[in-house]
Design a protein around this motif. Structure first.
Motif, mmCIF file in Angstrom:
data_model
loop_
_atom_site.group_PDB
_atom_site.id
_atom_site.type_symbol
_atom_site.label_atom_id
_atom_site.label_comp_id
_atom_site.label_asym_id
_atom_site.label_seq_id
_atom_site.Cartn_x
_atom_site.Cartn_y
_atom_site.Cartn_z
ATOM 1 N N MET A 35 34.726 -6.446 51.355
ATOM 2 C CA MET A 35 36.061 -6.251 50.567
ATOM 3 C C MET A 35 36.467 -5.630 50.977
ATOM 4 O O MET A 35 36.026 -4.625 51.408
ATOM 5 N N THR A 36 38.053 -5.805 50.834
ATOM 6 C CA THR A 36 38.656 -4.216 51.574
ATOM 7 C C THR A 36 39.704 -3.722 50.597
ATOM 8 O O THR A 36 40.070 -4.912 49.241
ATOM 9 N N THR A 37 40.175 -2.835 50.355
ATOM 10 C CA THR A 37 41.036 -2.449 49.468
ATOM 11 C C THR A 37 42.748 -2.940 49.713
ATOM 12 O O THR A 37 42.817 -2.415 51.162
ATOM 13 N N GLN A 38 43.079 -3.826 49.337
ATOM 14 C CA GLN A 38 44.864 -3.711 49.268
ATOM 15 C C GLN A 38 45.132 -3.228 48.218
ATOM 16 O O GLN A 38 45.404 -2.733 47.361
ATOM 17 N N PRO A 39 46.601 -3.497 48.462
ATOM 18 C CA PRO A 39 47.846 -3.343 47.769
ATOM 19 C C PRO A 39 48.526 -3.634 46.259
ATOM 20 O O PRO A 39 47.324 -4.578 45.552
ATOM 21 N N ASP A 40 48.622 -2.561 45.243
ATOM 22 C CA ASP A 40 48.590 -3.318 44.313
ATOM 23 C C ASP A 40 49.645 -4.573 43.695
ATOM 24 O O ASP A 40 50.665 -4.173 44.163
ATOM 25 N N HIS A 41 48.718 -5.556 42.950
ATOM 26 C CA HIS A 41 50.051 -6.274 43.010
ATOM 27 C C HIS A 41 49.764 -7.267 41.413
ATOM 28 O O HIS A 41 49.278 -8.118 40.570
ATOM 29 N N GLY A 42 49.184 -5.998 40.820
ATOM 30 C CA GLY A 42 48.768 -6.392 38.567
ATOM 31 C C GLY A 42 47.300 -6.105 39.223
ATOM 32 O O GLY A 42 46.620 -6.234 40.235
ATOM 33 N N GLN A 43 46.946 -6.745 38.049
ATOM 34 C CA GLN A 43 45.118 -6.809 38.191
ATOM 35 C C GLN A 43 45.243 -7.914 38.785
ATOM 36 O O GLN A 43 45.186 -9.223 38.357
ATOM 37 N N GLU A 44 44.159 -7.892 39.866
ATOM 38 C CA GLU A 44 43.409 -8.671 40.940
ATOM 39 C C GLU A 44 41.593 -9.670 39.915
ATOM 40 O O GLU A 44 41.288 -8.369 39.809
ATOM 41 N N LEU A 45 41.827 -10.345 39.850
ATOM 42 C CA LEU A 45 40.221 -10.853 39.195
ATOM 43 C C LEU A 45 39.674 -9.885 40.840
ATOM 44 O O LEU A 45 38.596 -9.687 39.896
ATOM 45 N N ILE A 46 39.302 -10.084 41.488
ATOM 46 C CA ILE A 46 38.045 -9.259 42.950
ATOM 47 C C ILE A 46 39.048 -9.302 43.957
ATOM 48 O O ILE A 46 40.662 -9.343 43.873
ATOM 49 N N PRO A 47 37.943 -8.076 44.680
ATOM 50 C CA PRO A 47 38.951 -7.667 45.471
ATOM 51 C C PRO A 47 39.167 -9.263 46.416
ATOM 52 O O PRO A 47 38.210 -10.296 46.853
ATOM 53 N N ARG A 48 40.015 -8.853 47.749
ATOM 54 C CA ARG A 48 40.658 -9.612 48.669
ATOM 55 C C ARG A 48 39.268 -9.377 49.368
ATOM 56 O O ARG A 48 38.568 -8.379 50.374
ATOM 57 N N PRO A 49 38.838 -10.415 50.014
ATOM 58 C CA PRO A 49 37.737 -11.108 50.855
ATOM 59 C C PRO A 49 37.582 -10.697 52.251
ATOM 60 O O PRO A 49 38.725 -10.649 52.898
ATOM 61 N N GLU A 50 37.135 -10.390 53.192
ATOM 62 C CA GLU A 50 36.961 -9.968 54.427
ATOM 63 C C GLU A 50 36.806 -11.568 55.373
ATOM 64 O O GLU A 50 36.737 -12.537 54.721
ATOM 65 N N ARG A 51 37.750 -11.732 56.746
ATOM 66 C CA ARG A 51 37.769 -12.419 57.010
ATOM 67 C C ARG A 51 36.754 -13.026 57.913
ATOM 68 O O ARG A 51 36.466 -13.144 58.968
ATOM 69 N N THR A 52 35.668 -13.424 57.098
ATOM 70 C CA THR A 52 34.285 -14.570 57.427
ATOM 71 C C THR A 52 34.541 -16.169 57.293
ATOM 72 O O THR A 52 34.936 -15.718 55.331
ATOM 73 N N PRO A 53 34.294 -16.572 57.183
ATOM 74 C CA PRO A 53 34.355 -17.804 56.564
ATOM 75 C C PRO A 53 32.825 -17.418 55.426
ATOM 76 O O PRO A 53 32.928 -17.867 54.039
ATOM 77 N N GLU A 54 32.023 -16.919 55.928
ATOM 78 C CA GLU A 54 30.863 -16.592 53.929
ATOM 79 C C GLU A 54 31.382 -15.837 52.813
ATOM 80 O O GLU A 54 31.816 -16.340 52.436
ATOM 81 N N ALA A 55 32.246 -15.309 53.127
ATOM 82 C CA ALA A 55 33.222 -13.950 52.378
ATOM 83 C C ALA A 55 34.335 -14.713 51.533
ATOM 84 O O ALA A 55 34.377 -15.118 50.653
ATOM 85 N N VAL A 56 34.978 -15.321 52.132
ATOM 86 C CA VAL A 56 35.686 -16.019 51.576
ATOM 87 C C VAL A 56 35.145 -17.214 50.785
ATOM 88 O O VAL A 56 35.750 -17.720 50.371
ATOM 89 N N ARG A 57 34.174 -18.166 51.280
ATOM 90 C CA ARG A 57 33.276 -18.739 49.950
ATOM 91 C C ARG A 57 32.984 -18.192 48.755
ATOM 92 O O ARG A 57 32.571 -18.875 48.097
ATOM 93 N N VAL A 58 32.388 -17.342 48.865
ATOM 94 C CA VAL A 58 31.854 -16.450 48.199
ATOM 95 C C VAL A 58 32.766 -16.288 46.394
ATOM 96 O O VAL A 58 32.828 -16.354 46.324
ATOM 97 N N ALA A 59 33.890 -15.766 47.712
ATOM 98 C CA ALA A 59 35.163 -15.176 46.973
ATOM 99 C C ALA A 59 35.876 -16.494 46.346
ATOM 100 O O ALA A 59 36.095 -16.519 45.280
ATOM 101 N N LEU A 60 35.536 -17.233 47.227
ATOM 102 C CA LEU A 60 36.121 -19.095 46.227
ATOM 103 C C LEU A 60 35.451 -19.523 44.867
ATOM 104 O O LEU A 60 36.018 -19.683 44.322
ATOM 105 N N ALA A 61 33.883 -18.399 45.209
ATOM 106 C CA ALA A 61 32.974 -19.529 44.281
ATOM 107 C C ALA A 61 33.413 -18.848 43.075
ATOM 108 O O ALA A 61 33.376 -19.161 42.319
#
Length: 118
Positions: free
Chosen positions: A1-27
């Protein structure tokens, strides 16, 4: 997971750009969409094998990164859902409210794409 600019309360950090990381985040943020993601992945893989181009898989990953971005950020998610409600509340594609809502959907998707491409 990466640190990103503040857009208000984010539910989770932005995932890395890998299929598994995106799938885990979507789940975590939209588990009801996992089957859509898997179906889309199979279509992308089939197309990539058929024409020998990896671009189908890159498009798939970028698309789902943007979907996670929308779901993980309440600001984008609220705008997206309001626009969808407006689209479904119109009687035809000729309704001015339909075009306005479709423009808002496109704007949310474009913002999510920019965020994950930065």
């Amino acid at each position: 997971m990466t640190t990103q600019p503040d857009h208000g309360q984010e539910l989770i950090p932005r995932p890395e750009r890998t299929p598994e990381a995106v799938r885990v985040a979507l789940a975590r943020v939209a588990p009801h969409r996992i089957s859509d993601m898997e179906r889309h992945k199979e279509q992308a893989l089939t197309a990539a094998i058929a024409d020998g181009k990896i671009g189908h898989l890159r498009h798939w990953l970028t698309y789902w990164q943007a979907q996670v971005e929308i779901e993980r950020r309440p600001d984008l998610s609220a705008r997206y859902r309001a626009a969808l409600t407006a689209v479904h509340g119109t009687s035809s594609n000729d309704d001015p409210a339909f075009r306005s809502a479709m423009n808002e959907l496109a704007a949310v998707e474009a913002e999510a794409q920019r965020a994950v491409s930065a």
